[in-house]
Scaffold this motif. Structure first.
Motif, PDB file in Angstrom:
ATOM      1  N   ILE A 200       0.874  -1.175   0.000  1.00 57.44           N
ATOM      2  CA  ILE A 200       0.000   0.000   0.000  1.00 57.44           C
ATOM      3  C   ILE A 200       0.905   1.217   0.000  1.00 57.44           C
ATOM      4  O   ILE A 200       1.641   1.464   0.961  1.00 57.44           O
ATOM      5  CB  ILE A 200      -0.950   0.013   1.209  1.00 57.44           C
ATOM      6  N   ALA A 201       0.868   1.980  -1.107  1.00 56.31           N
ATOM      7  CA  ALA A 201       1.800   3.091  -1.290  1.00 56.31           C
ATOM      8  C   ALA A 201       1.091   4.387  -1.645  1.00 56.31           C
ATOM      9  O   ALA A 201       1.742   5.340  -2.075  1.00 56.31           O
ATOM     10  CB  ALA A 201       2.820   2.735  -2.375  1.00 56.31           C
ATOM     11  N   ASP A 202      -0.216   4.434  -1.484  1.00 56.32           N
ATOM     12  CA  ASP A 202      -0.989   5.640  -1.765  1.00 56.32           C
ATOM     13  C   ASP A 202      -1.040   6.508  -0.519  1.00 56.32           C
ATOM     14  O   ASP A 202      -1.401   6.031   0.564  1.00 56.32           O
ATOM     15  CB  ASP A 202      -2.401   5.241  -2.203  1.00 56.32           C
ATOM     16  N   ALA A 203      -0.683   7.791  -0.656  1.00 54.12           N
ATOM     17  CA  ALA A 203      -0.504   8.646   0.516  1.00 54.12           C
ATOM     18  C   ALA A 203      -1.764   8.770   1.358  1.00 54.12           C
ATOM     19  O   ALA A 203      -1.719   8.631   2.589  1.00 54.12           O
ATOM     20  CB  ALA A 203      -0.024  10.026   0.075  1.00 54.12           C
ATOM     21  N   LYS A 204      -2.905   9.049   0.738  1.00 52.13           N
ATOM     22  CA  LYS A 204      -4.128   9.262   1.519  1.00 52.13           C
ATOM     23  C   LYS A 204      -4.515   8.004   2.276  1.00 52.13           C
ATOM     24  O   LYS A 204      -5.011   8.071   3.408  1.00 52.13           O
ATOM     25  CB  LYS A 204      -5.267   9.724   0.613  1.00 52.13           C
ATOM     26  N   THR A 205      -4.282   6.850   1.667  1.00 52.63           N
ATOM     27  CA  THR A 205      -4.627   5.583   2.301  1.00 52.63           C
ATOM     28  C   THR A 205      -3.709   5.296   3.475  1.00 52.63           C
ATOM     29  O   THR A 205      -4.163   4.878   4.554  1.00 52.63           O
ATOM     30  CB  THR A 205      -4.558   4.443   1.271  1.00 52.63           C
ATOM     31  N   VAL A 206      -2.424   5.535   3.299  1.00 54.75           N
ATOM     32  CA  VAL A 206      -1.462   5.364   4.391  1.00 54.75           C
ATOM     33  C   VAL A 206      -1.842   6.268   5.562  1.00 54.75           C
ATOM     34  O   VAL A 206      -1.849   5.842   6.725  1.00 54.75           O
ATOM     35  CB  VAL A 206      -0.038   5.667   3.903  1.00 54.75           C
ATOM     36  N   MET A 207      -2.178   7.514   5.263  1.00 55.47           N
ATOM     37  CA  MET A 207      -2.514   8.461   6.322  1.00 55.47           C
ATOM     38  C   MET A 207      -3.747   8.025   7.108  1.00 55.47           C
ATOM     39  O   MET A 207      -3.771   8.090   8.343  1.00 55.47           O
ATOM     40  CB  MET A 207      -2.725   9.850   5.713  1.00 55.47           C
ATOM     41  N   LEU A 208      -4.781   7.567   6.411  1.00 56.77           N
ATOM     42  CA  LEU A 208      -5.996   7.159   7.102  1.00 56.77           C
ATOM     43  C   LEU A 208      -5.799   5.861   7.887  1.00 56.77           C
ATOM     44  O   LEU A 208      -6.342   5.705   8.991  1.00 56.77           O
ATOM     45  CB  LEU A 208      -7.144   7.013   6.106  1.00 56.77           C
ATOM     46  N   LEU A 209      -5.033   4.927   7.360  1.00 54.05           N
ATOM     47  CA  LEU A 209      -4.778   3.689   8.097  1.00 54.05           C
ATOM     48  C   LEU A 209      -3.964   3.972   9.355  1.00 54.05           C
ATOM     49  O   LEU A 209      -4.243   3.415  10.427  1.00 54.05           O
ATOM     50  CB  LEU A 209      -4.037   2.691   7.198  1.00 54.05           C
ATOM     51  N   GLN A 210      -2.979   4.837   9.250  1.00 51.81           N
ATOM     52  CA  GLN A 210      -2.181   5.163  10.438  1.00 51.81           C
ATOM     53  C   GLN A 210      -3.002   5.953  11.450  1.00 51.81           C
ATOM     54  O   GLN A 210      -2.857   5.754  12.663  1.00 51.81           O
ATOM     55  CB  GLN A 210      -0.923   5.912  10.021  1.00 51.81           C
ATOM     56  N   TRP A 211      -3.873   6.851  10.958  1.00 49.49           N
ATOM     57  CA  TRP A 211      -4.779   7.539  11.867  1.00 49.49           C
ATOM     58  C   TRP A 211      -5.663   6.536  12.596  1.00 49.49           C
ATOM     59  O   TRP A 211      -5.873   6.646  13.821  1.00 49.49           O
ATOM     60  CB  TRP A 211      -5.651   8.534  11.094  1.00 49.49           C
ATOM     61  N   ALA A 212      -6.191   5.559  11.871  1.00 49.62           N
ATOM     62  CA  ALA A 212      -7.079   4.559  12.481  1.00 49.62           C
ATOM     63  C   ALA A 212      -6.364   3.774  13.566  1.00 49.62           C
ATOM     64  O   ALA A 212      -6.971   3.395  14.578  1.00 49.62           O
ATOM     65  CB  ALA A 212      -7.623   3.620  11.405  1.00 49.62           C
ATOM     66  N   ALA A 213      -5.070   3.537  13.375  1.00 53.08           N
ATOM     67  CA  ALA A 213      -4.293   2.779  14.357  1.00 53.08           C
ATOM     68  C   ALA A 213      -3.907   3.621  15.557  1.00 53.08           C
ATOM     69  O   ALA A 213      -3.890   3.140  16.703  1.00 53.08           O
ATOM     70  CB  ALA A 213      -3.040   2.215  13.701  1.00 53.08           C
ATOM     71  N   LEU A 214      -3.620   4.898  15.330  1.00 54.19           N
ATOM     72  CA  LEU A 214      -3.091   5.753  16.401  1.00 54.19           C
ATOM     73  C   LEU A 214      -4.168   6.493  17.175  1.00 54.19           C
ATOM     74  O   LEU A 214      -4.080   6.624  18.396  1.00 54.19           O
ATOM     75  CB  LEU A 214      -2.101   6.762  15.799  1.00 54.19           C
ATOM     76  N   ARG A 215      -5.193   6.982  16.460  1.00 54.38           N
ATOM     77  CA  ARG A 215      -6.185   7.836  17.099  1.00 54.38           C
ATOM     78  C   ARG A 215      -7.618   7.430  16.757  1.00 54.38           C
ATOM     79  O   ARG A 215      -8.571   7.990  17.303  1.00 54.38           O
ATOM     80  CB  ARG A 215      -5.954   9.289  16.702  1.00 54.38           C
TER      81      ARG A 215
END
Length: 220
Positions: A200-215
């Protein structure tokens, strides 16, 4: 009819005055826009702007900047908390293919341009078209300028829960717009692992997945 398409006569999308954008900016006293040239408007709009800018040391310099205006957009992470999964899309993206991606097929969160709609309206529309999901309550996550060096787009990020019963169609996008989108459901932990190994190398997707994990919904 004489004239320049996109400036004083309509272009292929009926637009005029595309060289006026930016000329009336007054929010920053250290920036003065001198000229705006329309370079292309085949679909989105490419401009070259000449501006004077006062540097931090007080010196004024003249600069030129090219900006690509494709409008603003919205994106949505759909998640099933009970089954600990997320719903993504997979589609061919030529720009990444020509820039080193193995096959150009990107895993992404559903997204699209606003097209004069409010972000919440647009993101619900995209979820219906791309994923076949009728979205309930939305959570606004953040708004981000994705490539501020050259692209004007501001992307509005959202998240929402879904259940299998919310699938009202097959998704896949709009055929009349040339879309050919695969709906992909993944365990959330697998999706995070795919960020780590580059699948998974799409910026918006990475950002939302990391947000889901962190916050977000999957935070510890």
């Amino acid at each position: 009819m004489s004239g320049t398409p996109g400036i004083d006569v309509p272009d292929s999308r009926g637009r005029t005055g595309l060289d006026r954008v930016g000329r009336d900016l007054t929010g920053n006293p250290d920036v003065v826009v001198r000229d705006v040239e329309l370079l292309a408007s085949g679909w989105h709009v490419l401009r070259r702007t000449t501006l004077d800018r006062r540097r931090r040391d007080g010196r004024w310099v003249t600069e030129q900047r090219e900006t690509y205006d494709r409008g603003n957009g919205a994106t949505l992470l759909l998640y099933d908390l009970e089954r600990r999964s997320v719903l993504l899309t997979r589609q061919f993206r030529y720009p990444v293919y020509v820039n080193g991606h193995p096959d150009g097929l990107l895993l992404e969160t559903a997204a699209g341009l606003l097209d004069d709609d409010a972000p919440e309206v647009a993101v619900r529309r995209e979820a219906e078209e791309e994923l076949g999901v009728s979205v309930g309550e939305l959570e606004h996550v953040f708004d981000v300028f994705m490539s501020p060096g050259s692209v004007t787009e501001r992307l509005h990020f959202y998240a929402a829960p879904y259940r299998p019963a919310d699938r009202t169609g097959t998704g896949g996008g709009l055929e009349e717009e040339g879309e050919d989108i695969e709906v992909v459901e993944l365990p959330f932990d697998q999706a995070l692992a795919m960020v780590d190994d580059g699948r998974i190398a799409d910026a918006k997707t990475v950002m939302l997945l990391q947000w889901a994990a962190l916050r977000g919904p999957f935070r510890a």
